[in-house]
Design a protein around this motif. Structure first.
Motif, PDB file in Angstrom:
ATOM      1  N   LYS A   1       0.855  -1.183   0.000  1.00 28.00           N
ATOM      2  CA  LYS A   1       0.000   0.000   0.000  1.00 28.00           C
ATOM      3  C   LYS A   1       0.896   1.239   0.000  1.00 28.00           C
ATOM      4  CE  LYS A   1      -3.521  -2.396   2.757  1.00 28.00           C
ATOM      5  NZ  LYS A   1      -4.272  -2.389   4.043  1.00 28.00           N
ATOM      6  N   GLU A   2       0.295   2.406  -0.091  1.00 26.49           N
ATOM      7  CA  GLU A   2       1.086   3.636  -0.126  1.00 26.49           C
ATOM      8  C   GLU A   2       1.819   3.886   1.186  1.00 26.49           C
ATOM      9  OE1 GLU A   2      -0.385   7.212  -1.956  1.00 26.49           O
ATOM     10  OE2 GLU A   2      -2.032   6.107  -2.885  1.00 26.49           O
ATOM     11  N   THR A   3       1.349   3.285   2.257  1.00 29.55           N
ATOM     12  CA  THR A   3       2.006   3.467   3.561  1.00 29.55           C
ATOM     13  C   THR A   3       2.854   2.254   3.945  1.00 29.55           C
ATOM     14  OG1 THR A   3       0.001   2.646   4.648  1.00 29.55           O
ATOM     15  CG2 THR A   3       0.240   5.044   4.423  1.00 29.55           C
ATOM     16  N   ASP A   4       3.172   1.402   2.965  1.00 35.69           N
ATOM     17  CA  ASP A   4       3.981   0.203   3.209  1.00 35.69           C
ATOM     18  C   ASP A   4       5.352   0.335   2.558  1.00 35.69           C
ATOM     19  OD1 ASP A   4       1.824  -0.925   4.491  1.00 35.69           O
ATOM     20  OD2 ASP A   4       1.199  -2.149   2.772  1.00 35.69           O
ATOM     21  N   LEU A   5       6.350  -0.226   3.218  1.00 37.47           N
ATOM     22  CA  LEU A   5       7.674  -0.401   2.630  1.00 37.47           C
ATOM     23  C   LEU A   5       8.070  -1.852   2.858  1.00 37.47           C
ATOM     24  CD1 LEU A   5      10.798   1.902   2.896  1.00 37.47           C
ATOM     25  CD2 LEU A   5      11.012  -0.563   3.180  1.00 37.47           C
ATOM     26  N   PHE A   6       8.184  -2.613   1.769  1.00 39.11           N
ATOM     27  CA  PHE A   6       8.633  -3.999   1.839  1.00 39.11           C
ATOM     28  C   PHE A   6      10.085  -4.048   1.361  1.00 39.11           C
ATOM     29  CE2 PHE A   6       4.025  -5.480   0.884  1.00 39.11           C
ATOM     30  CZ  PHE A   6       3.649  -5.106   2.170  1.00 39.11           C
ATOM     31  N   TYR A   7      10.919  -4.808   2.043  1.00 36.83           N
ATOM     32  CA  TYR A   7      12.341  -4.804   1.686  1.00 36.83           C
ATOM     33  C   TYR A   7      12.904  -6.214   1.631  1.00 36.83           C
ATOM     34  CZ  TYR A   7      13.185  -5.465   6.708  1.00 36.83           C
ATOM     35  OH  TYR A   7      13.195  -5.954   7.997  1.00 36.83           O
ATOM     36  N   SER A   8      13.975  -6.350   0.850  1.00 38.79           N
ATOM     37  CA  SER A   8      14.729  -7.597   0.751  1.00 38.79           C
ATOM     38  C   SER A   8      16.192  -7.288   1.057  1.00 38.79           C
ATOM     39  CB  SER A   8      14.554  -8.206  -0.637  1.00 38.79           C
ATOM     40  OG  SER A   8      15.142  -9.491  -0.689  1.00 38.79           O
ATOM     41  N   ILE A   9      17.110  -8.159   0.635  1.00 39.52           N
ATOM     42  CA  ILE A   9      18.506  -8.010   1.043  1.00 39.52           C
ATOM     43  C   ILE A   9      19.171  -6.767   0.471  1.00 39.52           C
ATOM     44  CG2 ILE A   9      18.937 -10.436   1.510  1.00 39.52           C
ATOM     45  CD1 ILE A   9      20.028 -10.735  -1.296  1.00 39.52           C
ATOM     46  N   ASN A  10      18.716  -6.295  -0.710  1.00 36.77           N
ATOM     47  CA  ASN A  10      19.379  -5.129  -1.301  1.00 36.77           C
ATOM     48  C   ASN A  10      18.421  -4.179  -2.013  1.00 36.77           C
ATOM     49  OD1 ASN A  10      18.849  -6.432  -3.801  1.00 36.77           O
ATOM     50  ND2 ASN A  10      20.800  -7.515  -3.681  1.00 36.77           N
ATOM     51  N   TYR A  11      17.129  -4.378  -1.857  1.00 42.53           N
ATOM     52  CA  TYR A  11      16.162  -3.499  -2.515  1.00 42.53           C
ATOM     53  C   TYR A  11      14.907  -3.350  -1.666  1.00 42.53           C
ATOM     54  CZ  TYR A  11      13.711  -7.800  -3.902  1.00 42.53           C
ATOM     55  OH  TYR A  11      13.051  -9.003  -3.886  1.00 42.53           O
ATOM     56  N   SER A  12      14.109  -2.350  -2.023  1.00 42.44           N
ATOM     57  CA  SER A  12      12.817  -2.115  -1.382  1.00 42.44           C
ATOM     58  C   SER A  12      11.734  -2.081  -2.453  1.00 42.44           C
ATOM     59  CB  SER A  12      12.820  -0.786  -0.615  1.00 42.44           C
ATOM     60  OG  SER A  12      13.784  -0.800   0.420  1.00 42.44           O
ATOM     61  N   VAL A  13      10.527  -2.450  -2.070  1.00 45.90           N
ATOM     62  CA  VAL A  13       9.380  -2.408  -2.976  1.00 45.90           C
ATOM     63  C   VAL A  13       8.391  -1.388  -2.429  1.00 45.90           C
ATOM     64  CG1 VAL A  13       7.480  -3.703  -4.000  1.00 45.90           C
ATOM     65  CG2 VAL A  13       9.705  -4.802  -3.672  1.00 45.90           C
ATOM     66  N   LEU A  14       8.053  -0.393  -3.266  1.00 50.98           N
ATOM     67  CA  LEU A  14       7.163   0.690  -2.864  1.00 50.98           C
ATOM     68  C   LEU A  14       5.996   0.797  -3.839  1.00 50.98           C
ATOM     69  CD1 LEU A  14       9.864   3.417  -2.108  1.00 50.98           C
ATOM     70  CD2 LEU A  14       8.719   1.946  -0.451  1.00 50.98           C
ATOM     71  N   ASN A  15       4.895   1.328  -3.347  1.00 50.77           N
ATOM     72  CA  ASN A  15       3.724   1.548  -4.188  1.00 50.77           C
ATOM     73  C   ASN A  15       4.047   2.575  -5.274  1.00 50.77           C
ATOM     74  OD1 ASN A  15       1.039   2.841  -4.984  1.00 50.77           O
ATOM     75  ND2 ASN A  15       0.360   1.129  -3.717  1.00 50.77           N
ATOM     76  N   LYS A  16       3.615   2.293  -6.481  1.00 48.09           N
ATOM     77  CA  LYS A  16       3.946   3.152  -7.623  1.00 48.09           C
ATOM     78  C   LYS A  16       3.369   4.555  -7.474  1.00 48.09           C
ATOM     79  CE  LYS A  16       3.903   3.091 -12.692  1.00 48.09           C
ATOM     80  NZ  LYS A  16       3.442   2.346 -13.897  1.00 48.09           N
ATOM     81  N   ARG A  17       2.245   4.688  -6.766  1.00 47.43           N
ATOM     82  CA  ARG A  17       1.598   5.996  -6.631  1.00 47.43           C
ATOM     83  C   ARG A  17       2.385   6.962  -5.745  1.00 47.43           C
ATOM     84  NH1 ARG A  17      -3.177   2.691  -6.501  1.00 47.43           N
ATOM     85  NH2 ARG A  17      -3.155   2.706  -4.221  1.00 47.43           N
TER      86      ARG A  17
END
Length: 365
Positions: free
Chosen positions: A167-183
């Motif tokens: 969601k727009e208020t979420d930050l998901f992360y892995s070992i070397n990157y983060s996944v953010l909402n496109k908006r």
């Protein structure tokens, strides 16, 4: 002296030495004396002493001596260490030495604090790439080897698809990157061939799966963030830290293993192919702060000795060998990793730096 590199192998009761001098020397002026707790190197009228207080050497065991131009290399036997036993009786440690060694290593990642307003910027040119966001959830992503059916404890319908789009208020992360909402992102990005660029400096910031995707993958080492009350921006992680963490997380670091690290550039893929030689090697190197006098103090560390090969391709080579473990990184991480590997290779005499198509180096993980 320029470099001092001593490889200690207590189980084999041996110590290999590679010493680099500032200039070429007359080999007839070199004399090496082995003491029980130190190595003395006589060069012309000077005497350099390398103290090894925690290692017991066998004074009469010097072998494989080589003196060429400005390089000195040799091998010494060490006395038995009670920690490992003797050749007749070996003591086996029931603890997993690799796990205990590497568990102390943690990636120095600093994400924005939860419930605090912040913005993200291009690390290279400080271009603003997101609007103000206040994250309520900052969560790790599952491993890529995990079955999607195991990501959730239950589902309400057999037709329901699994999604990890934040969601727009979420930050998901892995070992070397983060996944953010496109908006979250403002119109300061350029999208081309699945690569996300900063539209000001054209640095590669991440990747995407298509223009219809709901989330973007951003490399942690390529962006910074700045809180509403901060005077300066803060980095999430460094390229080298991401490289070492990726190797540690992807590989088991056992002999015979192959690890492929790849980074996408505009027109090519950069790759490093690693093959571990020794997973926990005791290394003694010069202490730069105390390396000017006749007594040259050494500092110790535990490293992974590896074979490595670097190259570029138009497309991925991960399918060339199904037994090769694969990890994707940011381009700055690949370059930072290569810098460390190449720098470590210079500690070997030229004749010891390469075997077949691979170079030899160290990784400090």
């Amino acid at each position: 002296m320029e470099f001092v590199t001593l490889e200690l192998r207590p189980r084999l009761r041996s110590l290999s030495a590679y010493i680099s001098l500032v200039k070429n020397i007359d080999t007839s002026t070199v004399n090496i004396k082995i003491l029980e707790d130190a190595i003395e190197i006589h060069i012309e009228a000077k005497v350099f002493k390398l103290p090894l207080s925690n290692v017991k050497l066998l004074p009469s065991s010097l072998s494989s001596l080589g003196i060429t131009n400005r390089w000195i290399s040799f091998r010494i036997l060490t006395q038995p260490n009670s920690l490992y036993g003797t050749f007749e009786t070996e003591i086996i440690n029931t603890e997993n030495s690799l796990t205990s060694s590497f568990s102390s290593y943690s990636n120095k990642v600093e994400f924005p604090p939860k419930n605090t307003a912040c913005k993200f910027y291009c690390k290279c040119c400080k271009n603003e790439i997101t609007k103000t966001v206040c994250f309520q959830r900052i969560l790790p992503l599952p491993s890529s080897d995990c079955d999607p059916q195991e990501w959730f404890c239950c589902k309400h319908s057999g037709e329901e698809s699994f999604s990890l789009d934040p969601k727009e208020t979420d930050l998901f992360y892995s070992i070397n990157y983060s996944v953010l909402n496109k908006r979250l992102f403002v119109e300061n990005l350029k999208f081309k061939n699945s690569i996300i660029h900063c539209n000001r400096c054209l640095s590669i910031l991440g990747s995407f799966d298509g223009h219809e995707t709901k989330s973007l993958k951003i490399w942690n080492c390529c962006v910074e963030y700045k809180g509403s009350n901060d005077s300066i921006s803060k980095r999430i992680s460094s390229p080298l830290c991401d490289f070492l963490t990726s190797v540690k997380t992807t590989a088991e670091l056992i002999i015979g293993e192959k690890v492929l690290l790849e980074a996408q550039d505009v027109n090519s893929l950069h790759y490093i192919l690693l093959r571990p030689m020794e997973a926990k090697l005791d290394l003694f190197t010069e202490d730069k702060e105390h390396f000017d006098g006749q007594i040259l103090n050494l500092k110790s560390s535990s490293v992974v000795k590896v074979l490595y090969n670097y190259g570029e391709n138009k497309k991925t080579i991960k399918n060339n060998d199904p037994d090769t473990k694969h990890c994707e990184l940011a381009l700055p991480s690949i370059l930072a990793g290569m810098d460390q590997l190449v720098s470590s290779s210079t500690r070997f005499p030229p004749a010891y730096r390469r075997t077949d198509e691979f170079y030899i180096g160290y990784l400090t993980i």
